[in-house]
Structures are given as C-alpha cells and as structure tokens.
Design a protein around this motif. Sequence first.
Motif, PDB file in Angstrom:
ATOM      1  N   ASP A 165       0.832  -1.211   0.000  1.00 39.86           N
ATOM      2  CA  ASP A 165       0.000   0.000   0.000  1.00 39.86           C
ATOM      3  C   ASP A 165       0.862   1.254   0.000  1.00 39.86           C
ATOM      4  OD1 ASP A 165      -2.419  -1.323  -0.121  1.00 39.86           O
ATOM      5  OD2 ASP A 165      -2.812  -1.180   2.032  1.00 39.86           O
ATOM      6  N   ALA A 166       1.939   1.244   0.770  1.00 40.35           N
ATOM      7  CA  ALA A 166       2.826   2.408   0.823  1.00 40.35           C
ATOM      8  C   ALA A 166       3.518   2.628  -0.518  1.00 40.35           C
ATOM      9  CB  ALA A 166       3.846   2.240   1.947  1.00 40.35           C
ATOM     10  N   VAL A 167       3.947   1.555  -1.163  1.00 40.79           N
ATOM     11  CA  VAL A 167       4.569   1.687  -2.481  1.00 40.79           C
ATOM     12  C   VAL A 167       3.556   2.234  -3.478  1.00 40.79           C
ATOM     13  CG1 VAL A 167       5.614   0.437  -4.423  1.00 40.79           C
ATOM     14  CG2 VAL A 167       6.341  -0.057  -2.086  1.00 40.79           C
ATOM     15  N   ALA A 168       2.330   1.754  -3.414  1.00 35.50           N
ATOM     16  CA  ALA A 168       1.286   2.271  -4.306  1.00 35.50           C
ATOM     17  C   ALA A 168       1.077   3.761  -4.072  1.00 35.50           C
ATOM     18  CB  ALA A 168      -0.019   1.510  -4.089  1.00 35.50           C
ATOM     19  N   TYR A 169       1.067   4.164  -2.811  1.00 36.50           N
ATOM     20  CA  TYR A 169       0.878   5.586  -2.506  1.00 36.50           C
ATOM     21  C   TYR A 169       2.033   6.401  -3.087  1.00 36.50           C
ATOM     22  CZ  TYR A 169       0.247   9.966  -0.157  1.00 36.50           C
ATOM     23  OH  TYR A 169       0.091  11.307   0.083  1.00 36.50           O
ATOM     24  N   VAL A 170       3.250   5.924  -2.922  1.00 32.86           N
ATOM     25  CA  VAL A 170       4.404   6.638  -3.467  1.00 32.86           C
ATOM     26  C   VAL A 170       4.288   6.735  -4.980  1.00 32.86           C
ATOM     27  CG1 VAL A 170       6.911   6.508  -3.831  1.00 32.86           C
ATOM     28  CG2 VAL A 170       5.957   6.096  -1.551  1.00 32.86           C
ATOM     29  N   CYS A 171       3.962   5.622  -5.639  1.00 34.61           N
ATOM     30  CA  CYS A 171       3.855   5.628  -7.106  1.00 34.61           C
ATOM     31  C   CYS A 171       2.798   6.613  -7.598  1.00 34.61           C
ATOM     32  CB  CYS A 171       3.530   4.222  -7.606  1.00 34.61           C
ATOM     33  SG  CYS A 171       4.877   3.050  -7.415  1.00 34.61           S
ATOM     34  N   GLU A 172       1.699   6.695  -6.892  1.00 34.09           N
ATOM     35  CA  GLU A 172       0.600   7.564  -7.311  1.00 34.09           C
ATOM     36  C   GLU A 172       0.841   9.031  -6.986  1.00 34.09           C
ATOM     37  OE1 GLU A 172      -2.780   5.808  -5.393  1.00 34.09           O
ATOM     38  OE2 GLU A 172      -2.688   4.008  -6.647  1.00 34.09           O
ATOM     39  N   HIS A 173       1.775   9.326  -6.053  1.00 36.13           N
ATOM     40  CA  HIS A 173       1.957  10.703  -5.590  1.00 36.13           C
ATOM     41  C   HIS A 173       3.416  11.148  -5.589  1.00 36.13           C
ATOM     42  CE1 HIS A 173      -1.887   9.361  -3.863  1.00 36.13           C
ATOM     43  NE2 HIS A 173      -2.268  10.576  -4.188  1.00 36.13           N
ATOM     44  N   VAL A 174       4.237  10.562  -6.432  1.00 41.44           N
ATOM     45  CA  VAL A 174       5.677  10.826  -6.389  1.00 41.44           C
ATOM     46  C   VAL A 174       5.992  12.318  -6.525  1.00 41.44           C
ATOM     47  CG1 VAL A 174       6.158  10.387  -8.830  1.00 41.44           C
ATOM     48  CG2 VAL A 174       7.925   9.961  -7.122  1.00 41.44           C
ATOM     49  N   ASP A 175       5.299  13.026  -7.389  1.00 41.66           N
ATOM     50  CA  ASP A 175       5.600  14.455  -7.584  1.00 41.66           C
ATOM     51  C   ASP A 175       5.264  15.282  -6.352  1.00 41.66           C
ATOM     52  OD1 ASP A 175       6.591  14.022 -10.155  1.00 41.66           O
ATOM     53  OD2 ASP A 175       4.628  14.334 -11.075  1.00 41.66           O
TER      54      ASP A 175
END
Length: 133
Positions: free
Chosen positions: A11-21
């Motif tokens: 879930d944390a990786v997904a959050y990072v991928c979706e909000h990297v900018d």
Amino acid sequence: MANRSAEEIADAVAYVCEHVDSLRTTLTSGPADGPRRLDELLTALRDEADPADHLEAVHRALRRARDALGVFGRNRDAPMATLAGVERDRPHEPVLLCPRASRPCARFAWPGRGEAPVCVVTGAHLRRTTLAP
C-alpha cells in the motif's frame, strides 16, 4: 525499523507511485536528505529490491517535513475485501496492476480507452489482468 506487513508495504509503495511528484515537493521543504531518500526508494523499486527500509526512511523524512501521515498513514481499509463497483458474482472483472514482477505495489486502475497508465517507477504500462475471487 518498524515491522510492517507485506500489505502495508504494498500500500505504501502504491501511494508513493501515485503521488511521487507531490511527495518530492513536500520533501524539498523538509530535511535536506528527503529528496535523496525518495530517489533511493525509487531506485530500489526499479531494481526490484526490498523497499521496506527505504520506505521507512521516506516515511520519517515526510514526517519531519510536517506530513503527519507519511507513506504508512494512508493504508487502505482492510474491510475493502471487495472493491467498490465490482460485483461479487463478476470475479473476472478486468483490472490494471503494478507491472513489477517482484514485490508489486498495491496500485490498481480500471482499464479505459487508450493505453494503460504508465508506472512512474518502471516506465512500463500497468499490467492488465482480471480480479480473482
């Protein structure tokens, strides 16, 4: 290091991928090593290495940058065993998932017209599959 479950990590990786900018923007206003920590995490993900320690470092850097939730405070609810909009009697609903073969994140998207969205970590299109019961 905290002892995180595989689901929390995904879930944390997904959050990072979706909000990297937006994470990068937040980290530039935090500790000096924040953006570097994010880059190290993205490199680990591209190399399909275990991201747990890097996620913890980014989480701590975000917290020091006054992001109260970091990357682990936004995990999805466990009661979401069935996704909204997916009927239980339609187990073969198409879905797009993380393209990483090893340690994929929990990101998902619904297929639409045109090409699948691109993963910011790998540069590959999200992988098309179906939901299984």
